[in-house]
Enzyme design. Structure first.
Site, PDB file in Angstrom:
ATOM      1  N   SER A   1     -15.403 -31.193   6.557  1.00 40.53           N
ATOM      2  CA  SER A   1     -15.090 -31.409   7.670  1.00 40.53           C
ATOM      3  C   SER A   1     -15.597 -32.889   7.964  1.00 40.53           C
ATOM      4  CB  SER A   1     -15.555 -30.645   8.719  1.00 40.53           C
ATOM      5  OG  SER A   1     -17.020 -30.591   8.897  1.00 40.53           O
ATOM      6  N   LYS A   2     -15.159 -33.342   9.385  1.00 41.57           N
ATOM      7  CA  LYS A   2     -15.454 -34.630   9.775  1.00 41.57           C
ATOM      8  C   LYS A   2     -16.793 -34.602   9.925  1.00 41.57           C
ATOM      9  CE  LYS A   2     -14.809 -37.424  13.782  1.00 41.57           C
ATOM     10  NZ  LYS A   2     -16.147 -38.330  13.648  1.00 41.57           N
ATOM     11  N   ARG A   3     -17.546 -33.333  10.357  1.00 40.43           N
ATOM     12  CA  ARG A   3     -18.960 -33.334  10.772  1.00 40.43           C
ATOM     13  C   ARG A   3     -19.625 -33.602   9.255  1.00 40.43           C
ATOM     14  NH1 ARG A   3     -19.674 -28.206  12.357  1.00 40.43           N
ATOM     15  NH2 ARG A   3     -17.636 -28.313  13.300  1.00 40.43           N
TER      16      ARG A   3
ATOM     17  N   GLY B   1     -18.805 -35.775   7.037  1.00 37.19           N
ATOM     18  CA  GLY B   1     -18.764 -37.051   6.821  1.00 37.19           C
ATOM     19  C   GLY B   1     -19.809 -37.755   7.503  1.00 37.19           C
ATOM     20  N   ASP B   2     -19.829 -37.476   8.999  1.00 38.53           N
ATOM     21  CA  ASP B   2     -20.930 -37.825   9.877  1.00 38.53           C
ATOM     22  C   ASP B   2     -22.476 -37.569   9.579  1.00 38.53           C
ATOM     23  OD1 ASP B   2     -18.622 -38.766  11.348  1.00 38.53           O
ATOM     24  OD2 ASP B   2     -19.088 -37.046  12.748  1.00 38.53           O
TER      25      ASP B   2
END
Ligand code: GLU
Length: 509
Positions: free
Chosen positions: A263-265, A267-268
Site C-alpha cells: 500500500s501507499k502507507r 511506501g511512506d
C-alpha cells in the site's frame, strides 16, 4: 476458446487517482505479451464510476507510460478503429447491450431504494440479492407488468440487475491459476446498469468492450479474480462463449516486510514511491513521491517490475525491454504474491546507471549540480560521472560526493587531518608540488610514473604520500584514484589546492 485470433490485449485503468505501481506491472505484462505475439495493446479508460473520477488521472497515466516507454497501439490518446476508448463516451453502446439482456430475460429491472436494500440486509444476515430473495424485492420479476411499466413511465429510479441462475457450474480458465471453479449460487444479481447516471457498471462495460474490441487475453491483477466468474456468465448470457478472452490474473504485490498487499502507507513508512510519477492531490494538497522524481531510470523500473511475479528461469537479472519481450512467459507467472523489494529497485537503478552512457546521464547531473550552485561544462560533468557513478544508486547521490571536483576545499575534515596529516606531510607535499610543477604531461599516464619514481627514490611510503595528497585536493578521505583527481583538476588547480593546504594545515617540523 479461440486461440487462433490475432492477439489483442488491453490495459483498462479507472481514472480514480495516480496509477499504482502494481497497475504499471499489469500494463507492462500486457505490453510484453502483445509485443511477443505481434499483437495489439489497447489503452481503455474505464470511467463509468463518476463518483470516483479524479481530474488529471488520465493524463497522469499516459505520462507515466510515455516516461516508461510502454507504448500502445490503440486507445485514448492513440486513436484506432474501435473507439471511442473512453467508456463515458460509449453510453449508447452499453444501453443497447443492456437492452439485449433485458429482452432475453437475462437481466431485470429493480426499483429497490437504498433504504429498502438496507432494510433487507438488516432483516436477513448475509442477505444476497439473488434467486432466493429476488421475489421478495421490488423488481420486474416480482411486480406485475403493469406496475413495472407504470414505475418506468413515472421516471422512478431503477437499476438493471443480472439474473443469475443458481446451481450452475462456472469455470474460469486462468492461464496462471488453472481452472477456478465456483457455483453460481454464491453469486449475487449484480447491478449492470444505473438509470440515475445512465451508465453501466464496471462489469457490463468491461465485458461489452472486451468483446467489441476483440480482446483475446485479459491480463489483470489478482484483485479482479473474484469478478471473473460473473464475467464468464455474462459472456455466456450474450452468447459470446466462442470469443471469450483467456484470463490471466497476476499475483499480488506484497508489502516488503510481512504479509498483505503493498500500500501507499508502506511506501511512506519505509521510504519508497508506489507511483511511477509524483502525484499532487488537488483535494488534500498532498504530494506523493514518484519513481521518476526520485531519480530512477525508466529502464530500471521496467526491469524491476518485470521480475515481480515472473522470472526467466535463469540467473539473468538484467534484462532489456527487447529481452523481456523475447523471454516473458505468461504461463510461468507465479500464483503466489511477489514481495516488493524496494532495495532491489535501487540495486537495479545502480546497475542501469553503471551501464548507461555518461553522455545520457549528464543532463540530469548538470541540473542537480546547478541546483547546488555548481556551474560547470558538460564535458567536465561527464568526466566526473565516469569516475564516480559506480558508487551510487542514484545520480542525485553523486552531488555531495563530487563537490570537490568543482569547488576547492574550504575546510579540512578534522578526523582525516588527525589520521593522515603526519609531521612530515608538509615537507612531502612541498616536494610533490615542485615535482608536479615541472611535469609537462599532466595526464594520468604522464604523472603516475614521475610521482612513483620520486616516492621510490625518497623511500617514502606510498600510502602516506597519497593520503596526505588526497587531503590537500579533496579536504577529506574520499574520491577516486589520486591521479584521476589531479589530472581532472589540471596543474594549476592542483598546485593551488596543495599550496593552500600546506599553508593552512598544521606545520609540524
Ligand atoms: N477498470 C479496471 C481497473 O481499474 C479494469 C480491470 C480489468 O482489467 O478488467 O483495473
Amino acid at each position: 476458446m479461440n486461440t487462433s485470433r490475432p492477439v489483442r490485449v488491453r490495459f483498462a485503468p479507472s481514472p480514480t487517482g495516480p496509477l499504482h505501481i502494481g497497475g504499471v506491472r499489469t500494463a507492462l505484462y500486457n505490453y510484453l505479451f502483445a509485443r511477443q505475439h505481434g499483437g495489439k495493446l489497447i489503452f481503455r479508460i474505464e470511467d463509468t464510476d463518476s463518483a470516483r473520477f479524479v481530474p488529471g488521472a488520465e493524463e497522469y497515466i499516459l505520462e507515466s507510460f510515455r516516461w516508461l516507454g510502454i507504448d500502445f497501439d490503440e486507445g485514448v490518446g492513440f486513436g484506432g478503429d474501435n473507439g471511442p476508448y473512453r467508456q463515458s463516451e460509449r453510453r449508447h453502446i452499453y444501453k443497447e447491450y443492456v437492452q439485449r439482456l433485458l429482452d432475453a430475460g437475462r437481466a431485470y429491472i429493480a426499483f429497490d431504494t437504498p433504504e429498502e436494500l438496507a432494510a433487507a440486509r438488516e432483516a436477513t444476515r448475509g442477505f444476497q440479492y439473488d434467486a432466493s430473495t429476488r421475489q421478495q424485492m421490488r423488481n420486474s420479476l416480482s411486480l406485475p407488468h403493469e406496475e413495472t411499466a407504470r414505475l418506468l413511465s413515472e421516471g422512478v429510479n431503477y437499476v438493471v440487475r443480472f439474473r443469475i441462475e443458481p446451481g450452475e457450474d462456472v469455470v474460469v480458465n486462468d492461464i496462471i491459476r488453472g481452472e477456478v471453479r465456483i457455483n453460481s449460487s454464491v453469486l449475487d444479481d449484480k447491478v449492470l446498469y444505473k438509470a440515475a447516471d445512465q451508465l453501466p457498471t464496471y462489469h457490463l462495460a468491461n465485458i461489452v468492450d472486451d468483446h467489441l474490441m476483440e480482446v483475446t487475453h485479459v491480463i489483470r491483477g489478482e484483485e479482479w479474480l473474484p469478478s471473473a466468474p460473473l464475467h464468464v456468465l455474462l459472456y455466456r448470457a450474450f452468447g459470446w462463449e466462442n470469443t471469450m478472452p483467456q484470463f490471466a490474473h497476476l499475483p499480488l504485490l506484497l508489502k516488503p516486510d510481512g504479509k498483505g498487499k503493498l500500500s501507499k502507507r508502506d511506501g511512506d513508512r519505509l521510504g519508497f514511491p508506489v507511483f511511477p510519477l509524483e502525484w499532487h492531490d488537488a483535494k488534500t494538497g498532498d504530494v506523493s513521491r514518484g519513481y521518476r522524481e526520485d531519480g530512477y531510470l525508466p529502464e530500471a523500473v521496467i526491469n524491476f517490475l518485470a521480475l515481480l511475479g515472473w522470472n526467466p528461469g535463469t540467473e539473468q537479472e538484467i534484462l532489456s525491454m527487447e529481452e523481456l519481450v523475447a523471454q516473458f512467459d505468461l504461463t510461468k507467472c507465479s500464483k503466489a504474491g511477489a514481495k516488493f523489494d524496494f532495495k532491489k529497485a535501487a540495486w537495479f537503478n545502480h546497475e542501469y546507471i553503471l551501464h548507461k552512457p555518461d553522455a545520457e546521464l549528464v543532463p540530469a547531473f548538470l541540473d542537480l549540480l546547478r541546483a547546488d550552485g555548481i556551474d560547470t561544462t558538460e564535458e567536465r560533468a561527464c568526466a566526473v560521472l565516469g569516475m564516480m557513478k559506480g558508487r551510487v544508486s542514484f545520480v542525485k547521490e553523486l552531488v555531495p560526493l563530487c563537490r570537490f571536483f568543482f569547488v576547492a576545499p574550504q575546510e579540512y575534515d578534522e578526523k582525516t587531518v588527525r589520521k593522515r596529516w603526519k609531521e612530515y606531510s608538509p615537507q612531502q607535499m612541498r616536494e610533490l608540488a615542485d615535482l608536479l610543477a615541472g611535469t609537462q604531461d599532466f595526464s594520468i599516464e604522464g604523472q603516475e610514473p614521475v610521482v612513483h619514481a620520486w616516492i621510490e627514490e625518497k623511500g617514502y611510503k606510498m600510502g602516506d604520500v597519497m593520503n596526505a595528497w588526497r587531503l590537500t585536493l579533496v579536504g577529506e578521505g574520499i574520491g577516486p584514484g589520486m591521479f584521476d583527481i589531479s589530472a581532472f583538476l589540471g596543474k594549476q588547480e592542483t598546485l593551488s589546492r596543495m599550496q593552500r593546504a600546506i599553508e593552512t594545515l598544521p606545520q609540524t617540523v
